[in-house]
Enzyme design. Structure first.
Site, short mmCIF file in Angstrom:
data_model
loop_
_atom_site.label_atom_id
_atom_site.label_comp_id
_atom_site.label_asym_id
_atom_site.label_seq_id
_atom_site.Cartn_x
_atom_site.Cartn_y
_atom_site.Cartn_z
N CYS A 97 -29.44 20.09 35.79
CA CYS A 97 -29.19 19.65 34.41
C CYS A 97 -29.93 20.53 33.43
O CYS A 97 -29.50 20.69 32.29
CB CYS A 97 -29.57 18.19 34.26
N GLU A 145 -30.26 10.12 32.04
CA GLU A 145 -30.57 11.56 32.12
C GLU A 145 -29.25 12.27 32.31
O GLU A 145 -28.68 12.23 33.40
CB GLU A 145 -31.46 11.86 33.34
N SER A 205 -23.46 12.86 34.75
CA SER A 205 -22.72 13.50 33.66
C SER A 205 -22.74 12.65 32.39
O SER A 205 -22.86 11.41 32.45
CB SER A 205 -21.27 13.74 34.09
P1 NAP Z 1 -21.22 11.88 37.88
O1 NAP Z 1 -19.82 11.56 38.12
O2 NAP Z 1 -21.82 11.54 36.58
O3 NAP Z 1 -22.05 11.18 39.07
C1 NAP Z 1 -23.40 10.77 39.02
C2 NAP Z 1 -23.55 9.42 39.71
O4 NAP Z 1 -22.83 8.42 38.98
C3 NAP Z 1 -22.97 9.39 41.11
O5 NAP Z 1 -23.75 8.53 41.91
C4 NAP Z 1 -21.61 8.80 40.87
O6 NAP Z 1 -21.05 8.23 42.01
C5 NAP Z 1 -21.91 7.77 39.82
N1 NAP Z 1 -20.77 7.32 39.04
C6 NAP Z 1 -19.58 7.96 38.84
N2 NAP Z 1 -18.78 7.21 38.07
C7 NAP Z 1 -19.46 6.08 37.76
C8 NAP Z 1 -19.17 4.91 36.99
N3 NAP Z 1 -18.00 4.76 36.36
N4 NAP Z 1 -20.11 3.95 36.87
C9 NAP Z 1 -21.30 4.09 37.47
N5 NAP Z 1 -21.63 5.16 38.24
C10 NAP Z 1 -20.72 6.15 38.37
O7 NAP Z 1 -21.48 13.38 38.15
P2 NAP Z 1 -20.71 14.28 39.25
O8 NAP Z 1 -19.28 13.93 39.39
O9 NAP Z 1 -21.52 14.21 40.46
O10 NAP Z 1 -20.81 15.68 38.56
C11 NAP Z 1 -19.97 15.98 37.46
C12 NAP Z 1 -20.74 16.72 36.39
O11 NAP Z 1 -21.88 15.96 36.02
C13 NAP Z 1 -21.31 18.04 36.85
O12 NAP Z 1 -20.40 19.07 36.77
C14 NAP Z 1 -22.46 18.20 35.91
O13 NAP Z 1 -22.01 18.75 34.71
C15 NAP Z 1 -22.92 16.79 35.65
N6 NAP Z 1 -24.13 16.43 36.45
C16 NAP Z 1 -25.31 16.31 35.78
C17 NAP Z 1 -26.45 15.99 36.48
C18 NAP Z 1 -27.78 15.85 35.82
O14 NAP Z 1 -28.79 15.90 36.49
N7 NAP Z 1 -27.84 15.64 34.52
C19 NAP Z 1 -26.40 15.81 37.84
C20 NAP Z 1 -25.17 15.91 38.51
C21 NAP Z 1 -24.05 16.21 37.78
P3 NAP Z 1 -20.17 9.11 43.04
O15 NAP Z 1 -20.54 10.53 42.88
O16 NAP Z 1 -20.57 8.56 44.34
O17 NAP Z 1 -18.75 8.83 42.71
#
Ligand code: NAP
Ligand code: MG
Length: 493
Positions: free
Chosen positions: A300, A266, A245
């Site tokens: 994404c 990304e 995100s």
């Molecule tokens: P996210 O929170 O950004 O998670 C992506 C990765 O980052 C996961 O491995 C997550 O770990 C990790 N992460 C979370 N907080 C972090 C921090 N403070 N420092 C370093 N790494 C950290 O995304 P999500 O919660 O899975 O999804 C939320 C939203 O993100 C979705 O609704 C969507 O809009 C967006 N998203 C975008 C993509 C893309 O391909 N661009 C992919 C997935 C989601 P954990 O999940 O293990 O906590």
């Protein structure tokens, strides 16, 4: 769930994958703490992975750093590294069916899609294998007032790379990052998302089997705000490659500023699709539907703002509604399922909340808009029309199977509306007028623009975002460059 042998095997593999890969050994988190991993088709627990602390992360970073300093990987000949990466590709292909079952169990996506992505992951390693022998600098002579010199550039691996991946396409995104970083000669720590960590851990096993030296690839599971944050701020990490995100991307930039580690991101998107008055709507509609519904919209690059010339609006909505109604939503192991579940209850609630906001703001539901069943986290493919331009449904990434159809009058207005977003990841243009399509491609602010197609991606094509969709590129030459430093050497002659 439909029972058969490969599913039972995936269940037992998921049970086995309960440790981190650090320095070539499979070990528990120091605290013994674990995170339950669920199958989103039924909410059942399929295994538990380590909940790694900053200490566990530190151990993995030190293992990577030691392997880098010892030149255990980067010191091998380029030909040998290429052979090993090619072997990884072979193992991914040989295990594609088994990896697909594990992915479907953990992430929920339909098995055929998971199988396709496993084969695609193999292609990523083969593509990267080719780069090992082709990374080189350039040379030229210099005449300066104080003498003659020869100068040349060296392309050196950045060092220790931390790779943080999301849950939506777990294996393929891990494969993209690991293969590029290894082709460049880096040592890595991979941190998969807690929602779907299984195929990343299994990839770790295959990398060991292929002959990647101990410590060169470490896989550490854990919560983002603990393990991910520890990686982002660790002083021995030279590079972070993150997919997820935009909000977390910004946190990573802040955490990385302490040692100014290299960062590539990304991030999210709110990709526009432009259907011109001269589009072949019958041919375009299935591509547009796939571009927003595939993987239950958890992409994404989902084309979620669908701009259509007013003269073709009703026709497009009608065809897309027909497609949405015909899509079978169900357990990814059922061969008739075309859309699997949303990855988690939390994500399902987010999708439902955003659709409610859209409706409160005046959108009309042309099709869908409902949860499917009460077991698991299924949501119907949904098309909304007449959205208010300032509604959150238009500005925020949904990450669910939800498209908004918006009429436009002329080219100038649609370019302005398409670019009216903080994001810039992807876009698609449908027109039978080639000149118009290429003209629009130049005006849309996005890292990827598809003309009369969507979702076409390849390891050879650079991928990434403009604006708040990220920094840097993955895949292609640019994707390898992200893991290299350039050193200039100037020698007096
Ligand atoms: P996210 O929170 O950004 O998670 C992506 C990765 O980052 C996961 O491995 C997550 O770990 C990790 N992460 C979370 N907080 C972090 C921090 N403070 N420092 C370093 N790494 C950290 O995304 P999500 O919660 O899975 O999804 C939320 C939203 O993100 C979705 O609704 C969507 O809009 C967006 N998203 C975008 C993509 C893309 O391909 N661009 C992919 C997935 C989601 P954990 O999940 O293990 O906590
Ligand atoms: Mg899961």
């Amino acid at each position: 769930m439909i029972q058969n042998d490969p599913i039972s095997e995936a269940c037992s593999v998921a049970g086995r994958l309960s440790r981190n890969l650090i320095g070539g050994e499979w070990i528990d988190a120091e605290s013994g703490d674990t995170i339950d991993v669920r199958n989103p088709a039924n909410g059942e627990i399929i295994g538990a992975v380590p909940s790694s602390s900053a200490n566990d992360v530190d151990r993995a970073v030190k293992a990577a750093s030691e392997s880098f300093e010892n030149r255990d990987w980067r010191g091998l000949s380029a030909d040998r590294r290429s052979q090993i990466l090619w072997r990884v590709a072979e193992l991914l292909e040989e295990n594609a069916d088994h990896l697909a079952h594990l992915e479907t169990l953990d992430n929920g996506m339909p098995l055929a899609k998971a199988r396709g992505l496993a084969v695609h992951s193999a292609a990523k390693f083969r593509y990267a294998a080719g780069w090992c022998t082709k990374i080189q600098g350039s040379a030229h002579d210099l005449e300066l007032p104080h003498g003659s010199f020869q100068t040349y550039s060296l392309k050196e691996p950045i060092g220790v790379a931390a790779l943080i991946t999301p849950w939506n396409v777990p294996l393929a995104l891990a494969a993209t990052k690991v293969s590029s970083a290894l082709a460049a000669g880096c040592s890595v720590i991979l941190k998969p998302a807690e929602e779907a960590p299984m195929t990343a851990l299994r990839l770790g096993e295959l990398l060991v089997e292929a002959g990647i030296p101990a410590g060169v690839v470490n896989v550490v599971s854990g919560y983002g705000n603990v393990a991910g944050a520890a990686l982002s701020s660790h002083r021995l990490v030279d590079k972070i490659s993150f997919t997820g995100s935009t909000a977390v991307g910004k946190q990573i930039v802040t955490a990385a500023s302490d040692n100014l580690k290299r960062v590539s991101l990304e991030l999210g998107g709110k990709s526009p699709v432009v259907v011109c008055e001269d589009a072949d709507v019958a041919a375009a509609a299935p591509l547009i539907a796939n571009g927003v519904f595939s993987n239950s919209g958890q992409m994404c690059v989902a084309g979620s703002r669908i701009f259509v010339h007013r003269s073709r609006h009703d026709e497009l909505v009608e065809v897309m509604a027909g497609i949405a109604n015909s899509l079978k939503v169900g357990d990814g192991f059922d061969p008739s399922s075309q859309l699997g579940p949303i990855v988690s209850e939390r994500q399902l609630n987010r999708v439902m909340e955003l659709v409610s906001v859209g409706v409160e703001d005046g959108s009309e539901i042309a099709v869908g808009g409902t949860r499917v069943g009460t077991t698991g986290y299924f949501y119907s493919p949904t098309i909304l029309t007449a959205p208010r331009p300032d509604s959150r449904i238009i500005s925020e990434e949904i990450f669910g199977p939800v498209g908004n159809v918006i009429p436009f009058e002329d080219e100038e207005a649609v370019v302005e509306a398409a670019n009216d977003t903080v994001y810039g990841l992807a876009a698609a243009i449908y027109s039978q007028n080639g000149q118009r399509a290429h003209r629009l491609a130049r005006q849309i602010k996005a890292g990827t623009v598809w003309l009369n197609t969507q979702l076409a991606l390849d390891p050879s094509v650079p991928f990434g975002g403009f604006r708040q969709s990220g920094w840097g590129r993955e895949s292609g030459r640019e994707g390898i460059e992200e893991y290299l430093e350039t050193k200039a050497v100037i020698a007096a002659l």
